[in-house]
Design an enzyme around this catalytic site. Structure first.
Site, PDB file in Angstrom:
ATOM      1  N   GLY A 114       4.620   0.390  -1.558  1.00  0.00           N
ATOM      2  CA  GLY A 114       6.174  -0.283  -0.693  1.00  0.00           C
ATOM      3  C   GLY A 114       5.568  -0.308   1.052  1.00  0.00           C
ATOM      4  O   GLY A 114       4.670  -0.178   1.543  1.00  0.00           O
ATOM      5  N   GLU A 135       0.780   4.098  -0.689  1.00  0.00           N
ATOM      6  CA  GLU A 135       0.003   2.440  -0.524  1.00  0.00           C
ATOM      7  C   GLU A 135       1.226   1.818   0.538  1.00  0.00           C
ATOM      8  O   GLU A 135       1.942   0.974  -0.687  1.00  0.00           O
ATOM      9  CB  GLU A 135      -0.097   2.262  -1.831  1.00  0.00           C
ATOM     10  CG  GLU A 135      -1.175   3.491  -2.694  1.00  0.00           C
ATOM     11  CD  GLU A 135      -2.186   2.929  -2.126  1.00  0.00           C
ATOM     12  OE1 GLU A 135      -3.377   1.078  -1.838  1.00  0.00           O
ATOM     13  OE2 GLU A 135      -3.631   3.411  -2.475  1.00  0.00           O
ATOM     14  N   CYS A 157       0.642  -6.806  -0.371  1.00  0.00           N
ATOM     15  CA  CYS A 157      -0.523  -5.764   1.341  1.00  0.00           C
ATOM     16  C   CYS A 157      -1.494  -5.969   2.078  1.00  0.00           C
ATOM     17  O   CYS A 157      -0.993  -5.998   2.791  1.00  0.00           O
ATOM     18  CB  CYS A 157      -0.441  -4.563   0.812  1.00  0.00           C
ATOM     19  SG  CYS A 157      -0.790  -4.355  -0.696  1.00  0.00           S
TER      20      CYS A 157
END
Lengths: 493, 479
Positions: free
Chosen positions: A202, A224, A259
C-alpha cells in the site's frame, strides 16, 4: 464477541473478534498441520483449482471494481498467480530442505545447517489496484513456508474483496487460512493482535501505522510501497519500441494505477518533441482516437482518486503544459492518457506519486543530468527505468540510481521474473518477495550447529593462563599453521 | 548531533564509501586499531566488567579480528552482482541482483560485550559501503570512552562517527531519519527503537534476548561425556560475562533422577574453574553495575527461590560480585523463571522425562538459542521441528557464535534480522534487482488493442509453454 447488528444484519469485527481469529489460527498452527508438506501442497493445488474454475467471476469482479480489461485481469492477476502456485509446487521440496553451512577449523569437529521453519501466524494486508494478485501472491508464499494466515483484502475493491473471501472459504482450509473483510476499524482491530509477520502492500502513510503497530509485538514486517518511478529516455534508441513499452507499463497496467508504473519521464530537450509525437502515434494506435471509448483501459478506482488526479491536472502552471489527452468523464471515472511537457519541478504532480494516467515529461539539456534530478526528487522509488543503447549510461544508471528494481529498455516486466527479489528501499518499502523470496519472507532461518564430544578445547575454560591466550589466538585465527605452532609452543613450554 | 549526521549524509552522497578500496582500507584500519590497542581494550573490559584477558580475547578481541579478516577476504565476492535466471521468453535479457549500501546507518550496542557488539555490526556496515553512527552503551563507560577516543584516530571521521551518551542521547538519535538501525539490547527498548523507526520507514535489525535453555540428556552416557557436558554448561553460563550474555545458558532442563549427578558435576567444575568460594573467586567477570546487581539479588529474595539454592548464593555488594549459584526447581511462576536472568544464577528444572523439555520450552517465548546435550537422533529431530529459536546448538554452548557461515539472530521475542559473516554485509545492504532487455525481438501481443489471439498467446507465454506458442503461431491452436 461478535455482536449482531440487526439494522445492518452484519457482525461487527472488533478487537475481540480479531483476538479470537488469531487464537483459532494459533491453535491450528500449534498442531503442526500447516508445517506438513502435504498440507502445503493441497492448499496450493486448491488455489490453482480455485483460479482455474473461477476465471470469469474474477474477471467480472475486477471489471466491477476497476473496469479492468479482461486481458489485464487474465494475465496480470490470474496468470501470474497461477505461475506462483506452480513454481511453489515445483520448488517447495527444494526450498524446504535444510541448507548446509560451512564450518571452520575453529569449531572442529562440527557440522552446521540452516533450517527453514514457518514463522507462525501471519497477516497479509493487500491493496486495491491488483486485488487478487496482491492478496493471493503473498498468501502463496505464506502457505509454501507453512504458516497460518489471515488475509485482509482492500475494501476499495469491494467486489474483489467479497469474491476473495468467498473463494478462500470454499477452496482453502478455513481452520488455517481466513479472510477478514473490512476497512479501517477492522484493520486496526487486526493490527492490535500479535502476529509473527505482517506483509503490507500500500502507501507510506498507512505503512507507518502498520510498522508502529508491529513494533508493539516485535513483529517483523515486509512493506511493499511505491514512489515516483522515473523513466529516462535517451536518444539513439528504437523510439517506437521504447514508446510502446512505456505505454504498456503505464496505461497498460491498470491505467497507471500500479506501484511500478512509470511515473514521469526525463529526456533531453532535443528529443522531447520526437518522444511526444511517438507517444501520440502509438497511443492512438492502441486506444483509438477517443481513449474514453476504448475497452482496453481501466477506469479510476473511485471519485476520491478521480478528484485527486483532477487536482494534479488542474493546478495552475500544470494544466497549460498538457500536450496530449486531458479528456475526462467524471460520471464514468475515466481520465484519458494525458501527457504534460515541462511542468514545474515543484508542482504537485511532480511531488507525489501520481498513480494514474498522467505522464509528465521533464526535459534536461544533457541526459546525464537525469540522475541529479532523480536523486533530488526525494524518496527512493520502487522502480526506475532507462531506455538507451549507450553502455556508459547503462552502467551509471545501474550503479548510482537507488530503487527497488531497475529495468533497462523495458518497463514493469521484472515483476514476472521469479529469480529477482521484488521490493522497495527507503520510502518504497522494506523486504521483498516473489519466487523463493516469498518462501523466505515467511520463514525463519534457524541456524543449527552439531557438535560432538571429541575435541574439547581445554583452552576455552578457566583457569585462564597466558599460554592459553596464545593458543586461543591461534585457534581463533583458524590458521592451521598458527595452531600447530602454538600447540608445539605449548608442549615445549 | 544533527551536524554530525548531516556530514555523514553528505559523505555518503559523494559516493566515497561505495568504493571497494575505501571499504577495505577502513576494515584494515579497524584491524590495526584492535591489534595496536589490545592492552587498552583488555584494561577497559577489566574496568567495566572484570573480564580477564583470556575471556576478553576469546569473546571480543579474537572474535573481531576473525570477523574483519574473514570480511576482507570475501568482500569482493560479496559486492559483485549475482546473476539471476531469466526465462527464455524474455530472451535476450540479463538479470542480476546488485547489493547497494543503504546509506547512513545507526548502530546501538550493548554493555555486556562492548567491543564485539559495537564493532562487529560496524564491520558489516562498512563492508556494505555505508556511513555509520555508532552509539555504544554508557553502562560500560571505559569501553565507550575508548571507542570515542580511538576510532577517530584510525577510521575516516567523515564516514564513521562514535557518539557517547546515555538513554537521552539514544532517544534524540531515534527521532532522526536513518537508512537502517541495528540494535542489540532488551526487548523493551527494541520496541521503542522499532516504533521510532516506523515514523521514517527505517528497516531495523533487532538482536534481543530471551531465556535460552539447555536440555541435558547425556549424563547417563559415559562419564567422560558427562564431564564434558558439565564443563560446557559451566562454560556456557558463567564463562561469558558471568551469565550476562544473550546467548548464555539461562536455565537447565534435566530428568529428575539425574539432577543430583548434574549438580555434583557442576559444583566440581565451578570450583575448578572459578574457585572454592566467593572470597577466592577468579577467572570470572563481575556484575556490570549496582542496578543489575540489585535486580539479580532481588530474584533471590523470594523465599521459595532462596530455599531452592543448592550451591552458591553469596554476594559481595562492594565488589559487585555474585558467586556462581545453582538453584534446584525454583517455583515456575517466580521471576527468576519468567524473565531473562542475565546473570550468574542457574536454575535447574527437573522433569519426569527429558522429552517434556519441548513443551516446557514452548510454553515460553522463543529464545535466542536452544542448547541440547543429547545423542538421541530422534530427540534431536523433535527438538528441531517442534521448537522455535534463533539457533539450536547440539552438545555444546556458545561456539555457534564463532561460525561465520551461520546467521546469528532471533525469532519472535528474541528479535528479527541476522548478522555475522556475509549476513552482516547483507543486513546493511539493499539487494537491487536489475533487468537488462534488448529492443528486439518484440512481443506484439503485449500491446492493445487486445484480442483473443493476443490473450491466448500471452497465456501460453506466461506458462512458458513454448510448444503451445509454436502451435498457436502456426495456426494449430484456436483462440
Amino acid at each position: 464477541m461478535l455482536m449482531e447488528n440487526k439494522a445492518e444484519n452484519k457482525a461487527v469485527f472488533d478487537a475481540e473478534s480479531a483476538k479470537e481469529v488469531v487464537k483459532e489460527l494459533r491453535d491450528s498452527f500449534v498442531t503442526g498441520k500447516t508445517k506438513s508438506h502435504r498440507w502445503r501442497v493441497t492448499q496450493l493445488k486448491a488455489m490453482l483449482k480455485m483460479l482455474d474454475e473461477n476465471e470469469p467471476q474474477i474477471v467480472a469482479a475486477l471489471r466491477d471494481d476497476l473496469s479492468k480489461p479482461e486481458f489485464e485481469s487474465s494475465l496480470y492477476e490470474i496468470q501470474i498467480l497461477k505461475n506462483s502456485c506452480r513454481l511453489a509446487l515445483k520448488e517447495m521440496n527444494h526450498w524446504m530442505m535444510p541448507e548446509k553451512a560451512k564450518t571452520s577449523l575453529t569449531t572442529f569437529p562440527s557440522s552446521a545447517e540452516i533450517v527453514s521453519e514457518p514463522l507462525g501466524v501471519v497477516l497479509v494486508i493487500s491493496a486495491w489496484n491488483y486485488p487478487f494478485l496482491l492478496s493471493l501472491d503473498p498468501v502463496v508464499g505464506a502457505i509454501s513456508a507453512g504458516n497460518a494466515i489471515v488475509l485482509k483484502p482492500s475494501e476499495m475493491a469491494p467486489a474483489s474483496s467479497s469474491l476473495i473471501a468467498k473463494l478462500v472459504a470454499d477452496y482453502l482450509d478455513s481452520s488455517c487460512i481466513k479472510v477478514v473483510e473490512g476497512a479501517v476499524p477492522e484493520t486496526s482491530a487486526l493490527l492490535e493482535q500479535k502476529w509473527d509477520k505482517i506483509l503490507y502492500t500500500g502507501n507510506g502513510r498507512v505503512a507507518r501505522i502498520v510498522m508502529a503497530a508491529a513494533a508493539k509485538h516485535l513483529t517483523p514486517v515486509v512493506l511493499e510501497l511505491g514512489g515516483k518511478s522515473p523513466v529516462i529516455v535517451d536518444s539513439n534508441i528504437n523510439l517506437k519500441v521504447a514508446t510502446r513499452r512505456i505505454i504498456a507499463g503505464k496505461w497498460g497496467c491498470n491505467n497507471g494505477q500500479a506501484c511500478i508504473s512509470p511515473d514521469y519521464i526525463i529526456t533531453t530537450k532535443d528529443y522531447a518533441t520526437k518522444l511526444v509525437d511517438s507517444f501520440k502515434c502509438e497511443l492512438e494506435r492502441f486506444y483509438g482516437k477517443d481513449p474514453l471509448e476504448s475497452k482496453d483501459l481501466s477506469r479510476i478506482v473511485n471519485s476520491n482518486h478521480f478528484d485527486r488526479l483532477s487536482k494534479l491536472m488542474d493546478e495552475e502552471k500544470v494544466s497549460s503544459k498538457i500536450v496530449h489527452g486531458g479528456q475526462r468523464n467524471e460520471k464514468n471515472l475515466q481520465i484519458a492518457p494525458t501527457i504534460f511537457l515541462d511542468v514545474p519541478v515543484n508542482s504537485l504532480i511532480m511531488k507525489e506519486e501520481i498513480f494514474g494516467p498522467l505522464l509528465p515529461i521533464i526535459t534536461v539539456d544533457k541526459v546525464e543530468q537525469s540522475f541529479d534530478l532523480i536523486h533530488s526528487s526525494g524518496g527512493k522509488p520502487l522502480a526506475a527505468y532507462l531506455f538507451t543503447n549507450n553502455k556508459k549510461l547503462k552502467r551509471k544508471f545501474v550503479e548510482t540510481v537507488s530503487a527497488g528494481g531497475l529495468v533497462v529498455n523495458d518497463t514493469a516486466v521484472h515483476l514476472a521474473i521469479h529469480s529477482l527479489p521484488f521490493g522497495g528501499v527507503g520510502e518504497s518499502g522494506m523486504g521483498s518477495y516473489h519466487g523463493k523470496f516469498s518462501f523466505d519472507a515467511f520463514s525463519h532461518k534457524k541456524a543449527v550447529l552439531y557438535r560432538g564430544f571429541a575435541g574439547d578445547a581445554f583452552l576455552r575454560y578457566p583457569p585462564y593462563t597466558p599460554g592459553k591466550l596464545t593458543l586461543l589466538q591461534a585457534l581463533l585465527s583458524g590458521s592451521i599453521v598458527g595452531i600447530i605452532r602454538a600447540l608445539l609452543g605449548w608442549f615445549w613450554a | 548531533m544533527e551536524k554530525s549526521i548531516a556530514e555523514l549524509r553528505e559523505t555518503f552522497k559523494t559516493g566515497g564509501t561505495k568504493s571497494i578500496s575505501w571499504r577495505k582500507s577502513q576494515l584494515k584500519a579497524l584491524l590495526q586499531l584492535i591489534n595496536q590497542n589490545e592492552d587498552s581494550i583488555f584494561k577497559a573490559l577489566d574496568q567495566d566488567l572484570g573480564k580477564s584477558p583470556v575471556e576478553s580475547y576469546r569473546d571480543e578481541v579474537g572474535v573481531l579480528k576473525k570477523s574483519v579478516t574473514y570480511t576482507l577476504s570475501c568482500l569482493e565476492k560479496w559486492v559483485a552482482p549475482k546473476k539471476a535466471e531469466v526465462p527464455l521468453l524474455f530472451f535476450p535479457a540479463k538479470a542480476e541482483v546488485m547489493p547497494q549500501p543503504l546509506g547512513v546507518v545507526l548502530i546501538f550496542s550493548s554493555w555486556n560485550f562492548p567491543f564485539t557488539l559495537a564493532l562487529d555490526p560496524l564491520i558489516g556496515a562498512i563492508s556494505a559501503g555505508n556511513t555509520v553512527l555508532l552509539k555504544p552503551s554508557d553502562l560500560a563507560p571505559a569501553c565507550m570512552s575508548f571507542l570515542v577516543e580511538t576510532i577517530p584516530k584510525y577510521l575516516d571521521n567523515k564516514a564513521v562517527k562514535v557518539l557517547a551518551g546515555g538513554a537521552d542521547i539514544g532517544e534524540r538519535l531515534l527521532q532522526l531519519k536513518w537508512d537502517k538501525i541495528f540494535f542489540t539490547g532488551s526487548p523493551r527498548v527494541g520496541r521503542l527503537v522499532m516504533a521510532a523507526a516506523a515514523k521514517h520507514l527505517t528497516p531495523v535489525t533487532l538482536e534481543l534476548g530471551g531465556k535460552s535453555p539447555a536440555i541435558v540428556d547425556t549424563l547417563s552416557t559415559t562419564p567422560s561425556k558427562a564431564k564434558v557436558t558439565a564443563k560446557r554448561i559451566v562454560g556456557g553460563k558463567w564463562g561469558p560475562c558471568t551469565g550476562q550474555a544473550c546467548i548464555a545458558i539461562d536455565y537447565v532442563l534435566v530428568e529428575e533422577k539425574l539432577a543430583s549427578t548434574l549438580i555434583e558435576l557442576l559444583k566440581k567444575t565451578i570450583k575448578r574453574f572459578y574457585g572454592e568460594n566467593i572470597k577466592s573467586l577468579k577467572n570470572i567477570s563481575r556484575i556490570v553495575n549496582k542496578h543489575q546487581f540489585q535486580r539479580l539479588v532481588n530474584l533471590l529474595k523470594d523465599p521459595d527461590v532462596a530455599d531452592s539454592i543448592v550451591y552458591g548464593g553469596s554476594v559481595d555488594e562492594e565488589k559487585l560480585v555474585i558467586e556462581p549459584t545453582i538453584l534446584l526447581d525454583p517455583p515456575l511462576d517466580s521471576e527468576i523463571m519468567s524473565e531473562e536472568i542475565f546473570g550468574p544464577l542457574l536454575p535447574i528444572i527437573t522433569l519426569k522425562n527429558v522429552e517434556e523439555s519441548i513443551d516446557f520450552i514452548n510454553s515460553k517465548s522463543n529464545p535466542l538459542v536452544i542448547y541440547a546435550f543429547t545423542e538421541d537422533e530422534t530427540f534431536k529431530k523433535r527438538i528441531l521441528s517442534e521448537t522455535s529459536s534463533g539457533t539450536v546448538t547440539f552438545n555444546d554452548s556458545m561456539v555457534q557464535f564463532l561460525c561465520d557461515s551461520l546467521p546469528f539472530g532471533g525469532v519472535g521475542q528474541s528479535g528479527f534480522g541476522r548478522y555475522h559473516g556475509k549476513y552482516s554485509f547483507d543486513t546493511f545492504s539493499h539487494e537491487k534487482s536489475i533487468l537488462h532487455r534488448g529492443f528486439y525481438p518484440e512481443i506484439e501481443p503485449r500491446y492493445p488493442p487486445w484480442t483473443d489471439f493476443k490473450l491466448l498467446f500471452l497465456k501460453l507465454a506466461y506458462q512458458f509453454d513454448y510448444f503451445g506458442l509454436i502451435l498457436l503461431l502456426l495456426g494449430f491452436k484456436r483462440s
